[in-house]
Design a protein around this motif. Structure first.
Motif, PDB file in Angstrom:
ATOM      1  N   VAL A 222       0.837  -1.196   0.000  1.00 10.03           N
ATOM      2  CA  VAL A 222       0.000   0.000   0.000  1.00 10.03           C
ATOM      3  C   VAL A 222       0.872   1.245   0.000  1.00 10.03           C
ATOM      4  N   GLU A 223       0.588   2.132  -0.933  1.00 12.89           N
ATOM      5  CA  GLU A 223       1.349   3.376  -1.006  1.00 12.89           C
ATOM      6  C   GLU A 223       0.962   4.259   0.186  1.00 12.89           C
ATOM      7  N   PRO A 224       1.945   4.619   1.048  1.00 12.47           N
ATOM      8  CA  PRO A 224       1.586   5.480   2.179  1.00 12.47           C
ATOM      9  C   PRO A 224       1.147   6.859   1.685  1.00 12.47           C
ATOM     10  N   ALA A 225       0.284   7.495   2.462  1.00  8.58           N
ATOM     11  CA  ALA A 225      -0.180   8.834   2.077  1.00  8.58           C
ATOM     12  C   ALA A 225       1.019   9.761   1.925  1.00  8.58           C
ATOM     13  N   GLN A 226       0.994  10.542   0.882  1.00  7.69           N
ATOM     14  CA  GLN A 226       2.093  11.489   0.639  1.00  7.69           C
ATOM     15  C   GLN A 226       1.943  12.660   1.602  1.00  7.69           C
ATOM     16  N   THR A 227       3.037  13.094   2.188  1.00  9.55           N
ATOM     17  CA  THR A 227       2.915  14.154   3.190  1.00  9.55           C
ATOM     18  C   THR A 227       3.631  15.434   2.799  1.00  9.55           C
ATOM     19  N   GLU A 228       4.448  15.359   1.758  1.00  8.67           N
ATOM     20  CA  GLU A 228       5.015  16.632   1.295  1.00  8.67           C
ATOM     21  C   GLU A 228       5.182  16.655  -0.208  1.00  8.67           C
ATOM     22  N   ARG A 229       5.149  17.849  -0.716  1.00 14.61           N
ATOM     23  CA  ARG A 229       5.259  18.075  -2.140  1.00 14.61           C
ATOM     24  C   ARG A 229       6.585  17.536  -2.660  1.00 14.61           C
ATOM     25  N   ARG A 230       6.556  16.894  -3.829  1.00 14.11           N
ATOM     26  CA  ARG A 230       7.793  16.386  -4.440  1.00 14.11           C
ATOM     27  C   ARG A 230       8.019  17.080  -5.773  1.00 14.11           C
ATOM     28  N   GLU A 231       9.282  17.327  -6.066  1.00 18.06           N
ATOM     29  CA  GLU A 231       9.597  17.985  -7.339  1.00 18.06           C
ATOM     30  C   GLU A 231      10.755  17.284  -8.017  1.00 18.06           C
ATOM     31  N   LEU A 232      10.692  17.256  -9.333  1.00 18.30           N
ATOM     32  CA  LEU A 232      11.827  16.776 -10.110  1.00 18.30           C
ATOM     33  C   LEU A 232      11.959  17.675 -11.330  1.00 18.30           C
ATOM     34  N   SER A 233      13.190  18.147 -11.571  1.00 20.40           N
ATOM     35  CA  SER A 233      13.438  18.963 -12.759  1.00 20.40           C
ATOM     36  C   SER A 233      14.376  18.209 -13.678  1.00 20.40           C
ATOM     37  N   VAL A 234      14.018  18.119 -14.936  1.00 17.87           N
ATOM     38  CA  VAL A 234      14.940  17.513 -15.899  1.00 17.87           C
ATOM     39  C   VAL A 234      15.079  18.440 -17.103  1.00 17.87           C
ATOM     40  N   GLU A 235      16.165  18.244 -17.833  1.00 15.57           N
ATOM     41  CA  GLU A 235      16.366  18.997 -19.058  1.00 15.57           C
ATOM     42  C   GLU A 235      16.518  17.995 -20.186  1.00 15.57           C
ATOM     43  N   SER A 393     -14.036  16.357  -3.728  1.00 13.99           N
ATOM     44  CA  SER A 393     -12.972  15.545  -4.339  1.00 13.99           C
ATOM     45  C   SER A 393     -11.783  16.405  -4.690  1.00 13.99           C
ATOM     46  N   ALA A 394     -12.063  17.531  -5.311  1.00 13.39           N
ATOM     47  CA  ALA A 394     -10.997  18.440  -5.714  1.00 13.39           C
ATOM     48  C   ALA A 394     -10.201  18.891  -4.493  1.00 13.39           C
ATOM     49  N   GLU A 395     -10.928  19.200  -3.430  1.00 12.02           N
ATOM     50  CA  GLU A 395     -10.284  19.672  -2.207  1.00 12.02           C
ATOM     51  C   GLU A 395      -9.378  18.601  -1.613  1.00 12.02           C
ATOM     52  N   GLU A 396      -9.877  17.378  -1.680  1.00  8.23           N
ATOM     53  CA  GLU A 396      -9.131  16.238  -1.158  1.00  8.23           C
ATOM     54  C   GLU A 396      -7.868  15.971  -1.996  1.00  8.23           C
ATOM     55  N   ILE A 397      -8.012  16.081  -3.307  1.00 12.54           N
ATOM     56  CA  ILE A 397      -6.924  15.691  -4.207  1.00 12.54           C
ATOM     57  C   ILE A 397      -5.878  16.787  -4.404  1.00 12.54           C
ATOM     58  N   PHE A 398      -6.344  17.992  -4.698  1.00 14.23           N
ATOM     59  CA  PHE A 398      -5.401  19.039  -5.122  1.00 14.23           C
ATOM     60  C   PHE A 398      -4.711  19.756  -3.964  1.00 14.23           C
ATOM     61  N   ARG A 399      -4.246  19.000  -2.990  1.00 15.19           N
ATOM     62  CA  ARG A 399      -3.433  19.576  -1.921  1.00 15.19           C
ATOM     63  C   ARG A 399      -1.978  19.564  -2.371  1.00 15.19           C
ATOM     64  N   ASP A 400      -1.261  20.593  -2.004  1.00 14.49           N
ATOM     65  CA  ASP A 400       0.126  20.692  -2.424  1.00 14.49           C
ATOM     66  C   ASP A 400       0.976  19.532  -1.893  1.00 14.49           C
ATOM     67  N   THR A 401       0.653  19.066  -0.685  1.00 14.05           N
ATOM     68  CA  THR A 401       1.432  17.967  -0.097  1.00 14.05           C
ATOM     69  C   THR A 401       1.123  16.628  -0.774  1.00 14.05           C
ATOM     70  N   ASN A 402       0.106  16.617  -1.614  1.00 11.27           N
ATOM     71  CA  ASN A 402      -0.294  15.387  -2.313  1.00 11.27           C
ATOM     72  C   ASN A 402       0.223  15.389  -3.748  1.00 11.27           C
ATOM     73  N   CYS A 403       1.098  16.349  -4.041  1.00 10.92           N
ATOM     74  CA  CYS A 403       1.449  16.600  -5.438  1.00 10.92           C
ATOM     75  C   CYS A 403       2.905  16.233  -5.757  1.00 10.92           C
ATOM     76  N   SER A 404       3.115  15.594  -6.890  1.00  9.13           N
ATOM     77  CA  SER A 404       4.467  15.376  -7.418  1.00  9.13           C
ATOM     78  C   SER A 404       4.557  16.139  -8.739  1.00  9.13           C
ATOM     79  N   VAL A 405       5.524  17.033  -8.809  1.00  4.91           N
ATOM     80  CA  VAL A 405       5.627  17.871 -10.004  1.00  4.91           C
ATOM     81  C   VAL A 405       6.875  17.515 -10.799  1.00  4.91           C
ATOM     82  N   LEU A 406       6.683  17.318 -12.085  1.00 10.54           N
ATOM     83  CA  LEU A 406       7.823  17.113 -12.979  1.00 10.54           C
ATOM     84  C   LEU A 406       7.953  18.346 -13.868  1.00 10.54           C
ATOM     85  N   TYR A 407       9.086  19.034 -13.712  1.00 13.99           N
ATOM     86  CA  TYR A 407       9.385  20.170 -14.588  1.00 13.99           C
ATOM     87  C   TYR A 407      10.267  19.658 -15.713  1.00 13.99           C
ATOM     88  N   TYR A 408       9.745  19.681 -16.903  1.00 12.77           N
ATOM     89  CA  TYR A 408      10.447  19.094 -18.046  1.00 12.77           C
ATOM     90  C   TYR A 408      10.911  20.247 -18.929  1.00 12.77           C
TER      91      TYR A 408
END
Lengths: 412, 428
Positions: A222-235, A393-408
Motif C-alpha cells: 500500500v502506497e503510504p499517504a504522501q505528506t510533502e510536495r515532491r519535485e523533479l526537474s529535468v532537461e 474531491s478536488a479539495e481532497e486531491i489538489f493539496r500541495d502535499t499530495n502533489c508530485s511535479v515534474l518540470y520538463y
C-alpha cells in the motif's frame, strides 16, 4: 443496454456471452488478471514481455497467428498495470478456431528459446520507439517513481529499464505462466453472432480440462499517504518546456471515482473545458493542456499536464494551473456545468457500445471490477454525482502535499 | 455431453458466405445537396459528415484549406469560440473536423435526442464563421509549436519527406508544411476560401447511425435552403514532379532508432491493377503474418513493427514500406526489405500463404462493413473516386480468385526496387 449471460466453469474460468445477431462476426476477449503491478521489482516489464510470448506458439500449436488468419480473423493484445487483455475477431462461423487457439495457450505454451530471444529484441525496440525516440517520451518513466515510493505503480508497463528485459530467462517465463495464466485467474467474453448454450458447451469442451491452479496473491504493497510536495526537474532535447502535476486519488473501484472522473472532465474535456478555455485560449500560457485520472485498480493518480507556450516561465505556468484548481476546490460546480459533463459521459458510453469488440472489452473489465452489469449501471452512478461532491474531491486531491511535479525543461 | 476435441488439428474452416453490402440510400436536400444515408445499429446515435472538396491548391498558401476547416468553429457572427463549444459540449455531442489533401469535412456526432438542438450550432459554424484575429493568433502559435514537436519524431519526418520527394514540393500531396507557413496565416484568405469553397454546390452529406426520416428532414431544415450557393471554384491539378535523387538521409542527433520509408508513386483505386496490388501489398506488409513482419520483426527482432501500404488519393496514389528500427541495424533492415520485395518478384506465394492473405482480407472486409459508421466510410471510399458498389464486389471476387502467379507478375510490373525512393531519418 448490453445483454449478457454468465457462467463459471468448474475450473474457475468466468465465461460471459453477449449475443448480437446483427453482425456476422464474433469476438473473443480474454482478460488475464495480471499486469505490471504483479511483477518482481527486480524483473519489471515482464507482464508485457510475456504478452508478446503468448504469440510464440503453444503446447499443441506451433504458430498462433497463421491459423487465425486462415480463419479470416485478426487479433491483438495489450498490457497495463492491472491487466493483460487478448482479443480476436473472426467470422462467427469459425468460432471453433478461436476456442482451439485460446484454450491451447491457456493450457501451456511452447516456451521456445528462439521466441524469447526475438521478442526480447522486439520489446527493446518498442521501448526505444515509445520512450526514448519520441519527444517527451520518457515522462512516465520519471513521473511514476516520483509519485509512488512503495506500490508497484512506480514502474511503467514497459519496465523500469531495458536491462530488466534483456535479462529475462526462460525459467522466468515458465514460472510467470504457471503463476498467472490459470483459468481461475481469467475472464472470457464471447460476443457477436453466437448462442449462449453453444458457447458454454464449447467453453466446457475446450477449456474445462485446464487445471485450476491459481494461488491467491499477496496483497499489493500500500502506497503510504504522501505528506510533502515532491519535485523533479529535468532537461531534455525537446523544443518546449512542459509540466506534469500528479496527485494521488482513489481507485477505479471506489465509489468516489465517478466524482473524480467528472472533475477531470470539467477541467479539460473538450474545448469548452476550464483549463483549455482559461489557460490555452484566454491567458495563452499553454499550447496544450490536459487533466485526467489514471483509473487504476489500486489508488491512482490525477494528472494535470501541459506544454508551455514559448517564452512562458515555468513558475507562472504552474501558478496559473494552481489558480484554476483552486477555483474548483472553492466553489460547488453549478447545475449547467454538471449537466454538460454528465451528457458527455452518457454519449461517450453509447458511442463506445457501437463496436462489438469494445462491448466485449467493457464487459470483461466490468466483470473484473466485480460486476459485469456495471456496463449498464455505471451511467446511473455518474448521474448521482453532485456538484458539491466534485468540489470535495478536488479539495481532497489538489493539496500541495499530495502533489508530485515534474518540470520538463527544453535544453537551451 | 462433452464434445470430443482434437488439439493437434485446426478445426475445419467454413466457407465464407456470399457477402452482401448494405448500400447508402441516396436523396437530396431541397437545394440539391446530395445526402447519402446508412441506417444501421441499435444505438440512438447519428453522425453527420459534411464534405467539401478542396480546390485550387496554392503552394504559397499551403495551409489555407486546412486552417479554414479547423478554424470554422472558433467564432461566428453571433457567438465566440467558447460559446460555440459550450453549445456542442452541453448536449454531450462531439464536433470534429477532418482535413486531407483532397477534401475537408465537418463531423457532428450526437445522440438522436440532441440532434435538433445541436444542428443550429453546426449550421452557424458552417455558414457564419468569422475567423476572429485573436483566435487566429492562438491557432498560429499553438499549431506552429505542434509542428515543431512533430519535427522531432523520426517517423513523422520520414513520412513528410517521402511525400515531398515522390510528389514534388509544389504538389498538394507533396508539400512539406513548415513552421513559417503558420506564421504567415492571415484572416482574409480564410474568409475568402470559406466563401468560395463551403457552398451547397460543393457539399455532400453522409449521415449514418439511426437515420430516421426525422433526421433527414432536420438536415433539410438547416442545410436545404438556397442561400449558400457560393461561386464554384475551378479545380486545378498540379503535375507530379518526383525528385531526381532516389536516396535521402536526414540525420538526427541522438536518435536510438531510424525511421525508414521506401516506396514510389503509384495509381489510385480507379486503376485496374489496384485491387491486385492491395492483395500483393497485404502479403508483403499489410498484416501481422506478412513477409516483412515475419522476417524483420519475428525473425530478426530489428523492430517493434513494420508494414507496407497502398495509398489511394483522388489524383493518384503511392506505395510504401515503413518502419522504425534500432539505429545500429538500419542498413541491415534496409537490405532485408529489398530482399523481401525481390522475393515476391522471383517466386509465387507458396503453400497456405495465399489462402491466409485471402481469408484475412475477406475477414477484414467483413469487419469493415460492420456497423453504420464503417458502412459510411466504405461509401466515402467510393464516392471520392466516382466509383459504385460494384467496386467492392469486384474486390471480393478478385481476392477470391487471384492466383499466386498473377501476384508475382504484378510485383514484377510495379515493385521494381530500382524505382523506389528511400528515406532514412535518424542514423544511416
Amino acid at each position: 443496454m448490453i445483454q449478457f449471460n454468465k457462467t463459471t466453469l468448474s475450473n474457475g474460468l468466468t465465461v460471459l456471452v453477449h449475443e448480437d445477431s446483427s453482425t456476422p462476426l464474433a469476438t473473443v476477449n480474454i482478460l488475464y488478471k495480471v499486469g505490471a503491478r504483479d511483477e518482481d521489482p527486480a524483473k519489471t516489464g515482464f507482464a508485457h514481455l510475456f504478452e508478446h510470448l503468448m504469440f510464440g506458439g503453444s503446447v499443441n500449436i506451433p504458430d498462433y497467428d497463421s491459423p487465425l488468419q486462415i480463419a479470416g480473423g485478426d487479433n491483438n493484445a495489450f498490457t497495463n498495470n492491472d491487466i493483460t487483455n487478448y482479443y480476436l475477431t473472426l467470422p462467427a462461423k469459425n468460432l471453433e478456431t478461436a476456442f482451439w487457439l485460446e484454450s491451447d495457450r491457456m493450457l501451456s505454451l511452447a516456451f521456445s528459446k528462439k521466441s524469447l530471444e526475438v521478442q526480447r529484441n522486439v520489446v527493446i525496440e518498442e521501448f526505444k520507439q515509445r520512450y526514448f525516440n519520441q519527444p517527451y517520451g520518457d515522462v512516465w518513466l520519471l513521473l511514476r517513481p516520483l509519485a509512488y515510493k512503495v506500490h508497484p505503480y512506480q514502474w511503467a508497463t514497459i519496465g523500469k529499464e531495458i536491462s530488466h528485459i534483456e535479462h529475462a530467462t526462460l525459467d522466468d517465463v515458465k514460472s510467470f505462466f504457471n503463476r498467472f495464466y490459470c483459468p481461475d485467474n481469467a475472464i472470457m467474453v464471447v460476443a457477436g453472432d453466437v448462442k449462449t448454450d453453444e458457447v458454454y458447451r464449447r467453453a466446457e469442451a475446450w477449456f474445462g480440462e485446464i487445471k485450476r491452479t491459481f494461488e491467491k496473491r499477496k496483497p499489493y504493497p500500500v502506497e503510504p499517504a504522501q505528506t510533502e510536495r515532491r519535485e523533479l526537474s529535468v532537461e531534455r532535447d525537446v523544443p518546449y518546456d512542459s509540466i506534469y502535476k500528479a496527485y494521488h486519488c482513489c481507485s477505479r473501484l471506489d465509489k468516489e471515482f465517478y466524482a473524480v472522473d467528472l472533475l477531470t472532465d470539467i477541467l479539460s474535456r473538450g474545448k469548452s473545458s476550464r483549463l483549455y478555455h482559461e489557460l490555452v485560449k484566454k491567458q495563452k500560457l499553454f499550447s496544450e493542456i490536459n487533466a485526467y485520472a489514471t483509473a487504476d485498480f489500486d489508488r491512482g493518480l490525477v494528472v494535470v499536464e501541459g506544454k508551455l507556450v514559448k517564452g512562458v516561465v515555468m513558475k507562472d505556468a504552474e501558478k496559473a494551473i494552481d489558480a484554476e484548481l483552486a477555483k474548483v476546490m472553492e466553489k460547488t460546480i453549478d447545475a449547467e456545468e454538471m449537466r454538460k459533463v454528465k451528457n458527455k459521459v452518457e454519449s461517450t458510453m453509447v458511442f463506445s457500445e457501437i463496436d462489438l469488440s469494445g462491448r466485449a472489452l467493457n464487459l470483461a473489465i466490468a466483470e473484473y471490477m466485480g460486476d459485469a452489469d456495471l456496463v449498464n449501471t455505471e451511467i446511473e452512478l455518474y448521474r448521482q454525482v453532485t456538484g458539491e461532491e466534485i468540489r470535495k474531491s478536488a479539495e481532497e486531491i489538489f493539496r500541495d502535499t499530495n502533489c508530485s511535479v515534474l518540470y520538463y525543461h527544453a535544453k537551451k | 455431453m462433452i464434445q470430443s476435441i482434437d488439439r493437434a488439428k485446426a478445426p475445419a474452416q467454413e466457407e465464407f458466405d456470399h457477402i452482401k453490402i448494405q448500400e447508402v440510400e441516396k436523396s437530396a436536400l431541397d437545394n440539391g445537396i446530395p445526402v447519402y444515408s446508412i441506417r444501421a445499429g441499435f444505438q440512438d446515435v447519428v453522425k453527420v459528415e459534411m464534405l467539401f472538396m478542396n480546390r485550387g491548391f496554392d503552394a504559397s498558401q499551403p495551409l489555407v484549406f486546412s486552417a479554414t476547416n479547423r478554424m470554422m468553429s472558433e467564432g461566428s457572427k453571433h457567438h465566440n469560440a467558447q460559446e460555440l463549444a459550450e453549445m456542442i459540449d452541453g448536449y454531450g455531442s462531439f464536433y470534429e473536423t477532418e482535413e486531407s489533401s483532397d477534401y475537408c469535412s465537418l463531423n457532428l456526432f450526437t445522440l438522436n435526442k440532441h440532434l435538433e438542438s445541436t444542428l443550429p450550432v453546426f449550421r452557424e459554424i458552417l455558414m457564419e464563421p468569422e475567423f476572429p484575429e485573436n483566435e487566429l493568433s492562438v491557432f498560429r502559435q499553438n499549431n506552429r509549436q505542434r509542428l515543431i514537436v512533430e519535427g522531432e519524431r523520426v517517423n513523422a519526418v520520414a513520412r513528410r519527406k517521402f511525400h515531398e520527394v515522390i510528389f514534388g514540393a509544389s504538389h498538394p500531396y507533396g508539400y512539406f508544411v513548415k513552421p513559417v507557413d503558420y506564421e504567415k496565416l492571415q484572416r482574409e484568405p480564410l474568409m475568402s476560401y470559406h466563401r468560395k469553397n463551403y457552398s451547397s454546390t460543393n457539399c455532400s452529406i453522409i449521415v449514418s447511425g439511426n437515420v430516421t426520416a426525422e433526421v433527414i428532414s432536420l438536415l433539410n431544415k438547416f442545410f436545404g435552403s438556397g442561400e449558400w450557393k457560393g461561386t464554384q471554384q475551378k479545380e486545378t491539378v498540379t503535375d507530379i514532379s518526383s525528385h531526381l535523387d532516389k536516396k535521402h538521409v536526414v540525420e538526427k542527433k541522438g536518435a536510438v532508432q531510424s525511421a525508414i520509408r521506401i516506396g514510389k508513386v503509384l495509381f489510385n483505386k480507379t486503376h485496374p491493377d489496384y485491387i491486385g496490388m492491395t492483395i500483393l501489398n497485404t502479403a508483403l506488409g499489410g498484416y501481422f503474418g506478412s513477409r516483412l513482419m515475419n522476417n524483420i520483426r519475428e525473425d530478426k527482432g530489428y523492430t517493434y513493427g513494420i508494414g507496407s501500404a497502398m495509398v489511394s488519393m483522388k489524383e493518384g496514389g503511392c506505395f510504401f514500406i515503413s518502419t522504425e528500427v534500432g539505429a545500429e541495424v538500419t542498413s541491415k533492415a534496409v537490405k532485408e526489405i529489398y530482399k523481401e520485395v525481390e522475393l515476391l518478384r522471383k517466386k509465387p506465394l507458396e503453400g497456405n500463404e495465399l489462402l491466409m492473405v485471402k481469408n484475412f482480407l475477406t475477414g477484414s472486409f467483413l469487419k469493415g462493413i460492420d456497423g453504420a459508421f464503417h458502412l459510411a466510410d466504405r461509401w466515402k471510399g467510393l464516392m471520392l473516386y466516382g466509383l459504385g458498389y460494384d467496386y467492392y464486389y469486384r474486390y471480393l471476387e478478385t481476392v477470391r480468385t487471384i492466383k499466386a502467379e498473377e501476384l508475382m507478375i504484378l510485383a514484377q510490373k510495379y515493385l521494381d526496387p530500382g524505382d523506389f525512393y528511400e528515406i532514412i531519418v535518424g542514423k544511416k
